[in-house]
Design a protein around this motif. Sequence first.
Motif, PDB file in Angstrom:
ATOM      1  N   GLN A   1       2.514   2.411   3.486  1.00 46.91           N
ATOM      2  CA  GLN A   1       3.514   1.431   3.755  1.00 46.91           C
ATOM      3  C   GLN A   1       4.934   1.851   2.870  1.00 46.91           C
ATOM      4  O   GLN A   1       5.851   1.874   3.354  1.00 46.91           O
ATOM      5  CB  GLN A   1       3.276  -0.019   3.953  1.00 46.91           C
ATOM      6  CG  GLN A   1       4.103  -0.744   4.170  1.00 46.91           C
ATOM      7  CD  GLN A   1       3.675  -2.255   4.162  1.00 46.91           C
ATOM      8  OE1 GLN A   1       2.634  -2.609   4.033  1.00 46.91           O
ATOM      9  NE2 GLN A   1       4.707  -3.163   4.793  1.00 46.91           N
TER      10      GLN A   1
ATOM     11  N   PRO B   1       0.908  -1.193   0.169  1.00 45.47           N
ATOM     12  CA  PRO B   1       0.049  -0.221   0.052  1.00 45.47           C
ATOM     13  C   PRO B   1       0.929   1.166   0.145  1.00 45.47           C
ATOM     14  O   PRO B   1       2.004   1.124   0.506  1.00 45.47           O
ATOM     15  CB  PRO B   1      -0.903  -0.281   1.268  1.00 45.47           C
ATOM     16  CG  PRO B   1      -0.819  -1.582   1.553  1.00 45.47           C
ATOM     17  CD  PRO B   1       0.582  -2.255   1.110  1.00 45.47           C
TER      18      PRO B   1
ATOM     19  N   LYS C   1      -4.657   0.642   3.421  1.00 46.45           N
ATOM     20  CA  LYS C   1      -4.246  -0.700   2.508  1.00 46.45           C
ATOM     21  C   LYS C   1      -4.521   0.086   1.217  1.00 46.45           C
ATOM     22  O   LYS C   1      -4.400  -0.860   0.293  1.00 46.45           O
ATOM     23  CB  LYS C   1      -5.212  -1.665   2.971  1.00 46.45           C
ATOM     24  CG  LYS C   1      -5.279  -2.320   4.368  1.00 46.45           C
ATOM     25  CD  LYS C   1      -6.194  -3.302   4.590  1.00 46.45           C
ATOM     26  CE  LYS C   1      -5.937  -3.753   5.932  1.00 46.45           C
ATOM     27  NZ  LYS C   1      -6.920  -5.088   6.377  1.00 46.45           N
TER      28      LYS C   1
ATOM     29  N   VAL D   1     -11.390  -7.534   4.120  1.00 52.23           N
ATOM     30  CA  VAL D   1     -11.122  -6.904   5.189  1.00 52.23           C
ATOM     31  C   VAL D   1     -12.008  -7.308   6.340  1.00 52.23           C
ATOM     32  O   VAL D   1     -12.858  -7.733   6.090  1.00 52.23           O
ATOM     33  CB  VAL D   1     -11.326  -5.279   5.249  1.00 52.23           C
ATOM     34  CG1 VAL D   1      -9.977  -4.792   4.375  1.00 52.23           C
ATOM     35  CG2 VAL D   1     -12.634  -4.811   4.681  1.00 52.23           C
TER      36      VAL D   1
ATOM     37  N   VAL E   1      -9.875  -6.306  -2.274  1.00 47.06           N
ATOM     38  CA  VAL E   1      -9.135  -6.568  -0.822  1.00 47.06           C
ATOM     39  C   VAL E   1     -10.016  -6.977   0.129  1.00 47.06           C
ATOM     40  O   VAL E   1     -11.298  -6.625   0.273  1.00 47.06           O
ATOM     41  CB  VAL E   1      -8.485  -5.122  -0.406  1.00 47.06           C
ATOM     42  CG1 VAL E   1      -7.967  -5.420   0.975  1.00 47.06           C
ATOM     43  CG2 VAL E   1      -7.746  -4.497  -1.329  1.00 47.06           C
TER      44      VAL E   1
ATOM     45  N   ARG F   1      -3.779   1.511  -2.381  1.00 47.75           N
ATOM     46  CA  ARG F   1      -2.641   1.352  -3.289  1.00 47.75           C
ATOM     47  C   ARG F   1      -2.414   2.538  -4.420  1.00 47.75           C
ATOM     48  O   ARG F   1      -3.773   2.990  -4.593  1.00 47.75           O
ATOM     49  CB  ARG F   1      -2.418   0.177  -3.930  1.00 47.75           C
ATOM     50  CG  ARG F   1      -2.178  -1.136  -2.908  1.00 47.75           C
ATOM     51  CD  ARG F   1      -2.117  -2.306  -3.518  1.00 47.75           C
ATOM     52  NE  ARG F   1      -1.732  -3.452  -2.806  1.00 47.75           N
ATOM     53  CZ  ARG F   1      -0.722  -4.020  -2.548  1.00 47.75           C
ATOM     54  NH1 ARG F   1       0.414  -3.687  -3.621  1.00 47.75           N
ATOM     55  NH2 ARG F   1      -0.454  -4.966  -1.692  1.00 47.75           N
TER      56      ARG F   1
END
Length: 253
Positions: free
Chosen positions: A129, A126, A213, A201, A199, A215
Amino acid sequence: MTGHFLEVLTLFVIVLIHELGHVAMARELGWRVTEVQLLPFGGVATIEDAYATDPLDEIVVALAGPFLNLVMMAFSYLLWYSGVWTEEWARFFLVSNVTIALFNLLPIWPLDGGRIVQAVLCWFMPYRQAAIVSMSVSTLLAAIMAGVSGQELKVNVLVIGLYLLAVNIQTFLRFPYQFLRFLMEKYVRQPEEYTVHAVSVHPAETVLEVAHKLRRGCSHLFYVQGAGLLAEEQLLHALLFEQKHDEAVGQLV
C-alpha cells in the motif's frame, strides 16, 4: 562545445560524491550496491536486498547523499575564506551543491525524497500500500513538473520531468516483480532480525490477500480468527513455493 567543460565536469564530480554517500552508507548496513547511474541532476544507486529492511535504514541511506552535499558546501566556503578559490568559483560550487541536494529531496521516485516518503509511509501502512501510494504521488508530481516546465518553455526542467515521469511509469509496470522480491527477501531473512508485529485476519482471506498486509522491517504473527496462529514463514512458503495464492489462510493453520 559550449565553453563550460569545467563547470559540467564539476557537476558530475559533485553528483558522484553525492552517490558515494549512498553507496558507503548502504554498504555499512550490509546492502549490496550493483550499479550507480550518473545523471546531470543527480544519480541513482541500484541497491539489492533493501526492499524488506527497516524503513529507518532506507531514510538514513537516502539522506547520506545530501549530507555529503552539505560537507562540500562547507568545504567550498573554507577554500574561499582561505583564498584558495575565487568568490565566483566558490559561489558556483556552493549553488551547485544546494541545487543538487534540494532537487534530490523532491518527493519523486527514484530521487532521495521519493525514497524517504515511501519509507515514512511504510511505518504507517503495509509495504504494498505504501509503495502504490508513494508511486502515485510521485507520478503525479513528475507529470506536473513536465507540464508546468513545458508551458514555461524551460527545456532542461522539461527533459528531467519527462525522464522522471517515464521512470515512474516503468516502476508501476514492474511493481508486481518488485513486490515478489520483497516477499522473497522477507522469507530468506532470519526472524530474529525483526520485531514481531501481530495481525488479526479472517480465515476466509486468501494467502495473497494476507501477504498484501506485510510490512517492512518486522516479522508477522497472524491470528487467524477462530482457527489459531500462523507464522509469517508458513504464509510465505505457501505463497512462494506451494502456489497457494487463492487458498484461504484458515486452511494453513
